[in-house]
Design a protein around this motif. Structure first.
Motif, PDB file in Angstrom:
ATOM      1  N   THR A  80       0.846  -1.194   0.000  1.00  0.00           N
ATOM      2  CA  THR A  80       0.000   0.000   0.000  1.00  0.00           C
ATOM      3  C   THR A  80       0.877   1.237   0.000  1.00  0.00           C
ATOM      4  O   THR A  80       1.758   1.376   0.856  1.00  0.00           O
ATOM      5  CB  THR A  80      -0.921   0.011   1.233  1.00  0.00           C
ATOM      6  OG1 THR A  80      -1.724  -1.170   1.227  1.00  0.00           O
ATOM      7  CG2 THR A  80      -1.825   1.223   1.224  1.00  0.00           C
ATOM      8  N   ASP A  81       0.643   2.121  -0.962  1.00  0.00           N
ATOM      9  CA  ASP A  81       1.383   3.371  -1.070  1.00  0.00           C
ATOM     10  C   ASP A  81       0.464   4.512  -0.644  1.00  0.00           C
ATOM     11  O   ASP A  81      -0.716   4.535  -0.998  1.00  0.00           O
ATOM     12  CB  ASP A  81       1.853   3.565  -2.516  1.00  0.00           C
ATOM     13  CG  ASP A  81       2.759   4.767  -2.664  1.00  0.00           C
ATOM     14  OD1 ASP A  81       3.972   4.609  -2.481  1.00  0.00           O
ATOM     15  OD2 ASP A  81       2.234   5.869  -2.955  1.00  0.00           O
ATOM     16  N   GLY A 127       0.242   7.660  -1.473  1.00  0.00           N
ATOM     17  CA  GLY A 127      -0.327   8.497  -2.533  1.00  0.00           C
ATOM     18  C   GLY A 127      -1.086   7.725  -3.588  1.00  0.00           C
ATOM     19  O   GLY A 127      -1.978   8.277  -4.241  1.00  0.00           O
ATOM     20  N   ARG A 128      -0.759   6.438  -3.788  1.00  0.00           N
ATOM     21  CA  ARG A 128      -1.332   5.675  -4.902  1.00  0.00           C
ATOM     22  C   ARG A 128      -2.274   4.554  -4.467  1.00  0.00           C
ATOM     23  O   ARG A 128      -2.927   3.937  -5.299  1.00  0.00           O
ATOM     24  CB  ARG A 128      -0.202   5.091  -5.750  1.00  0.00           C
ATOM     25  CG  ARG A 128       0.706   6.150  -6.345  1.00  0.00           C
ATOM     26  CD  ARG A 128       1.815   5.563  -7.202  1.00  0.00           C
ATOM     27  NE  ARG A 128       2.787   4.814  -6.416  1.00  0.00           N
ATOM     28  CZ  ARG A 128       3.898   4.277  -6.911  1.00  0.00           C
ATOM     29  NH1 ARG A 128       4.167   4.417  -8.205  1.00  0.00           N
ATOM     30  NH2 ARG A 128       4.732   3.614  -6.146  1.00  0.00           N
ATOM     31  N   VAL A 138      -0.973  -1.222  -4.472  1.00  0.00           N
ATOM     32  CA  VAL A 138      -0.130  -1.375  -5.657  1.00  0.00           C
ATOM     33  C   VAL A 138       0.367  -2.819  -5.714  1.00  0.00           C
ATOM     34  O   VAL A 138       0.694  -3.403  -4.673  1.00  0.00           O
ATOM     35  CB  VAL A 138       1.077  -0.412  -5.614  1.00  0.00           C
ATOM     36  CG1 VAL A 138       1.941  -0.573  -6.860  1.00  0.00           C
ATOM     37  CG2 VAL A 138       0.616   1.031  -5.473  1.00  0.00           C
ATOM     38  N   LYS A 149      -3.931   0.428 -20.078  1.00  0.00           N
ATOM     39  CA  LYS A 149      -4.634   1.295 -19.139  1.00  0.00           C
ATOM     40  C   LYS A 149      -6.144   1.169 -19.355  1.00  0.00           C
ATOM     41  O   LYS A 149      -6.622   1.152 -20.489  1.00  0.00           O
ATOM     42  CB  LYS A 149      -4.187   2.747 -19.360  1.00  0.00           C
ATOM     43  CG  LYS A 149      -4.734   3.721 -18.333  1.00  0.00           C
ATOM     44  CD  LYS A 149      -4.197   5.117 -18.594  1.00  0.00           C
ATOM     45  CE  LYS A 149      -4.812   6.112 -17.616  1.00  0.00           C
ATOM     46  NZ  LYS A 149      -4.314   7.483 -17.849  1.00  0.00           N
ATOM     47  N   ARG A 179      -5.490   2.080 -13.486  1.00  0.00           N
ATOM     48  CA  ARG A 179      -5.412   3.543 -13.578  1.00  0.00           C
ATOM     49  C   ARG A 179      -4.066   3.988 -14.129  1.00  0.00           C
ATOM     50  O   ARG A 179      -3.971   4.982 -14.845  1.00  0.00           O
ATOM     51  CB  ARG A 179      -5.637   4.119 -12.174  1.00  0.00           C
ATOM     52  CG  ARG A 179      -5.914   5.600 -12.151  1.00  0.00           C
ATOM     53  CD  ARG A 179      -6.455   6.070 -10.811  1.00  0.00           C
ATOM     54  NE  ARG A 179      -5.460   6.030  -9.760  1.00  0.00           N
ATOM     55  CZ  ARG A 179      -5.521   5.279  -8.685  1.00  0.00           C
ATOM     56  NH1 ARG A 179      -6.553   4.459  -8.524  1.00  0.00           N
ATOM     57  NH2 ARG A 179      -4.585   5.305  -7.763  1.00  0.00           N
ATOM     58  N   SER A 180      -3.027   3.214 -13.766  1.00  0.00           N
ATOM     59  CA  SER A 180      -1.686   3.562 -14.222  1.00  0.00           C
ATOM     60  C   SER A 180      -0.799   2.339 -14.116  1.00  0.00           C
ATOM     61  O   SER A 180      -1.055   1.436 -13.300  1.00  0.00           O
ATOM     62  CB  SER A 180      -1.124   4.703 -13.370  1.00  0.00           C
ATOM     63  OG  SER A 180       0.198   5.015 -13.740  1.00  0.00           O
ATOM     64  N   THR A 238       6.335   5.573 -16.050  1.00  0.00           N
ATOM     65  CA  THR A 238       4.988   5.192 -16.500  1.00  0.00           C
ATOM     66  C   THR A 238       5.056   4.536 -17.879  1.00  0.00           C
ATOM     67  O   THR A 238       5.758   5.022 -18.779  1.00  0.00           O
ATOM     68  CB  THR A 238       4.077   6.426 -16.558  1.00  0.00           C
ATOM     69  OG1 THR A 238       4.026   7.035 -15.271  1.00  0.00           O
ATOM     70  CG2 THR A 238       2.670   6.044 -16.984  1.00  0.00           C
ATOM     71  N   ILE A 243      -1.554   0.094 -10.655  1.00  0.00           N
ATOM     72  CA  ILE A 243      -2.274   0.958  -9.711  1.00  0.00           C
ATOM     73  C   ILE A 243      -3.747   0.966 -10.103  1.00  0.00           C
ATOM     74  O   ILE A 243      -4.081   1.025 -11.289  1.00  0.00           O
ATOM     75  CB  ILE A 243      -1.710   2.392  -9.743  1.00  0.00           C
ATOM     76  CG1 ILE A 243      -0.228   2.389  -9.369  1.00  0.00           C
ATOM     77  CG2 ILE A 243      -2.479   3.304  -8.801  1.00  0.00           C
ATOM     78  CD1 ILE A 243       0.448   3.729  -9.571  1.00  0.00           C
TER      79      ILE A 243
END
Length: 727
Positions: A364-365, A367-368, A371, A383, A397-398, A406, A419
């Protein structure tokens, strides 16, 4: 019935014929006496001469009356049986029904059930509203109520249609295209796996790792000068990460087994070989640290023969490359050997259609959010794709590569960070692409339902075992009290309850101190898994119970502190942080937070915490030793007191301490001294080489020349847990 009636009718007719024949013979004689009896017994005379047709009429009437009675008797029980069957209420019961449930289905109150069981051998006193009744008592109650018993099957939920997502059938060979090999680097801890990979990637991963050991699976795509690409998985070599190594072997094509030339085959080396064999993956041997003076590559090859790893030098098919990860010697030869083996394997994949892959790691991040690091095995990930893994799903999402850059697409054999997950999937979960979000939710709901059903089955099994244990205990109790009068039985039970001691607050605190509740938090799912696997090896519950309150991925939160406070537990964090606010809150609530970034340091800390919960052991610490040289007695008042003349051989004798008398290696007495004298002076300490006289606090002990007097003191020593996790 008709046959019986015919037989009876024939018998009656035969009897009538016999009577008529008999009457014909006597009729003449009776006629002569007729004038004698006619005047006195007119009625009797008339009866004697009844006509044969009159007899038939009488018998016929009797026969018809009998037939009517028999018919009524046969019809009467049938009608009553039918009427009673109709009047009986049918009660539907099941195995394991409770007293309260039985009363409800019978439409009676609970007292009725107790009354029905009053004169049976069941223990009414121990029967509660939620107590399960045995089959015999259920039948007894329903029989006394005059009702009809009907056994019902357990209610079964409607069978749901399987909504799970599954892998596609094998692709058409014409659609397959060549792909990069997925190579896992495995071996013993500190044998240079990550340093070797650093040289290939020209990075400094090992320098950034805590303690210099790998504690996660790292997935990297390495481009060689020849243009070939290899996906490397760097697995931990420490003993705590066995599950990670097994997972790495399951998703790989080739295993590079790293063995240090100066250290040889070690425990995790053998384990890595076994993982590769279980996954049926070919091995390339990399003998590392060949630049060292004490390096012996041939010794390594010979040691590996014992584990069926036969190098080409010894007639086998395992390629062996001598390398030095530190200097970079011969690394290209290792890469070429790997590429050659991959070409022989003819690795291909289908880049079209829905994506299939495997979760390598998850975390777990801040900001994201959740993951995952994954290896794509089929299809092309883009995507916006809808993925399902375990009991979680994601709309991508990414995506990013191992350098955090990316990317828009991920092809087979590519490691990729994803993500967009709604929940955190577990490492090792299979990733499948589905057509829509509703379909993803449907798959996740189905898997949760399956898990719930499986849990219910396990719970039913446990309940059945508990029920059998309860029945056995009840049977033994009946055997124990069965022959006693109810008054005697009640008295014995009263005495047993009276003897049961309730825990005092001090005793309760001592009992609680023999339990260690834990809250475990880790940076990634694999780290938490490794810690839980270590806890599974705990085998010292007789000393201190280890209770897992909660575990999860991410930094330590206020909820973790509240849980630890409620259970008086300790929070262990691995590669996670606890903010200053959280630490202040924990300190205020008296909760310990222990943060570590090296796995074996965490285990050592856990062992220390367990040891601190154990009661101290008392050990005897010898202060001095003296030998008895002579025995004499002195008179004090009217008493003669035996005195031992001694010489101190070691240490010193201190009067306030404890003493023991040893004779022929056996302790004869333990206690204290009543007097200790040097010549005629009372003293408290006698040092080595000095003579003294002493008397014991027990006069009945007979002293002998040659006995040993030992002065000692009891010291409390901190106990150490017997749990050994194996590393």
């Amino acid at each position: 019935m008709n046959q019986k009636m015919l037989k009876l009718e024939n018998l009656l007719r035969f009897h009538t014929v016999c009577r008529e024949l008999h009457s014909l013979g006597q009729r003449r004689t009776l006629a002569q006496w007729r004038h004698v009896f006619s005047s006195a017994y007119p009625v009797w005379t008339a009866q004697q001469y009844t006509r044969p047709w009159q007899t038939d009429v009488l018998f016929g009437a009797a026969f018809s009356q009998y037939r009517l009675l028999v018919t009524k008797k046969e019809e009467r029980p049938r009608k009553s049986q039918l009427s009673s069957t109709k009047s009986k209420k049918e009660v539907e019961v099941w195995i394991g029904i409770t007293v309260e449930e039985l009363a409800r289905v019978m439409e009676k109150d609970i007292d009725y059930i107790y009354e029905a069981l009053m004169n049976t051998t069941i223990d009414i006193d121990s029967l509660e509203a939620d107590s399960c009744l045995d089959e015999v008592w259920i039948k007894e109650v329903i029989k006394k109520a005059g009702m009809k018993l009907k056994w019902s099957k357990l209610k079964q939920d409607k069978v749901k249609e399987n909504k799970d997502a599954v892998r596609r059938p094998p692709a058409d060979p014409a659609l397959l295209t060549p792909r990069s090999p997925v190579v896992t680097i495995m071996g013993h801890v500190d044998h240079g796996k990550t340093t070797l990979l650093d040289k290939l990637r020209k990075t400094q991963v090992a320098a950034m790792e805590a303690g210099g050991i790998t504690q996660h699976i790292g997935a990297f795509l390495v481009s060689l000068p020849s243009g070939e690409k290899i996906t490397f998985l760097d697995t931990p070599g420490h003993a705590a990460f066995s599950a990670m190594r097994a997972r790495g072997a399951q998703v790989t094509d080739i295993v590079i087994l790293v063995v240090a030339a100066d250290d040889g085959v070690m425990k995790q080396t053998v384990e890595s070989i076994q993982h590769a064999k279980d996954a049926q993956v070919p091995i390339v041997l990399a003998i590392n640290k060949c630049d060292k003076a004490e390096a012996d590559p041939e010794k390594v090859k010979k040691e590996l023969l014992a584990y069926d790893v036969v190098c080409e030098d010894y007639g086998g098919d395992v390629q062996a490359v001598h390398v030095s990860a530190l200097t970079g010697d011969n690394l290209m030869a290792l890469a070429e050997a790997t590429i050659t083996l991959a070409e022989i394997l003819e690795l291909k994949a289908d880049p079209t259609g829905p994506v299939e892959g495997t979760v390598i790691e998850s975390f777990t991040d801040k900001g994201r959010g959740p993951v995952t690091t994954a290896i794509i095995q089929r299809g092309t990930l883009r995507k916006g794709s809808i993925l399902v893994a375990g009991k979680s799903w994601a709309k991508v999402r990414s995506m990013f590569d191992e350098n955090g850059k990316t990317i828009n697409e991920a092809y087979p054999s590519m490691p990729v960070g994803i993500i967009g997950w709604r929940d955190l999937p577990s490492a090792g979960d299979e990733i499948l692409e589905v057509e829509s979000e509703p379909r993803a939710r449907e798959v996740v709901d189905w898997r949760k339902y399956e898990q719930e059903q499986e849990k219910n089955k396990e719970d039913l099994t446990v309940l059945e075992e508990k029920r059998k244990e309860h029945q056995e205990a009840h049977r033994k109790a009946r055997e124990k009290y069965g022959t006693l009068h109810w008054k005697e039985r009640s008295y014995i039970k009263y005495q047993e309850k009276k003897e049961q001691k309730f825990l005092k607050p001090k005793e309760k605190a001592e009992r609680d101190s023999n339990m260690l509740p834990l809250v475990i938090k880790g940076d990634v799912d694999g780290s938490v898994e490794a810690i839980l696997n270590i806890m599974d090896t705990y085998d010292a519950s007789h000393e201190c119970e280890l209770e897992l309150v909660h575990f999860g991925v991410g930094d330590i939160s206020e909820n973790d502190v509240n849980l630890a406070e409620a259970f008086h537990g300790v929070i262990y964090g691995f590669n996670v942080n606890a903010s200053s606010a959280i630490q202040q809150s924990a300190a205020k609530k008296g909760v310990k937070i222990k943060l570590h970034n090296i796995i074996y340091r965490l285990v050592e800390d856990l062992q220390g915490e367990l040891s601190s919960r154990l009661p101290c052991t008392v050990e005897e610490h010898t202060v001095g030793e003296a030998s008895v040289l002579a025995i004499f007695s002195i008179t004090e008042g009217k008493k003669k007191i035996p005195v031992a003349g001694c010489r101190v051989q070691k240490g010193q004798l201190e009067k306030p301490k404890k003493f023991k008398l040893i004779r022929n290696g056996h302790v004869v007495w333990k206690g204290s001294l009543t007097s200790l004298k040097h010549h005629k002076d009372d003293v408290s300490v006698i040092k080595t080489g000095m003579d003294c006289g002493l008397s014991l606090d027990e006069e009945k002990i007979e002293l002998k020349v040659g006995d040993e007097i030992v002065c000692y003191e009891d010291k409390e020593v901190l106990a150490k847990t017997s749990w050994d996790p194996g590393f």
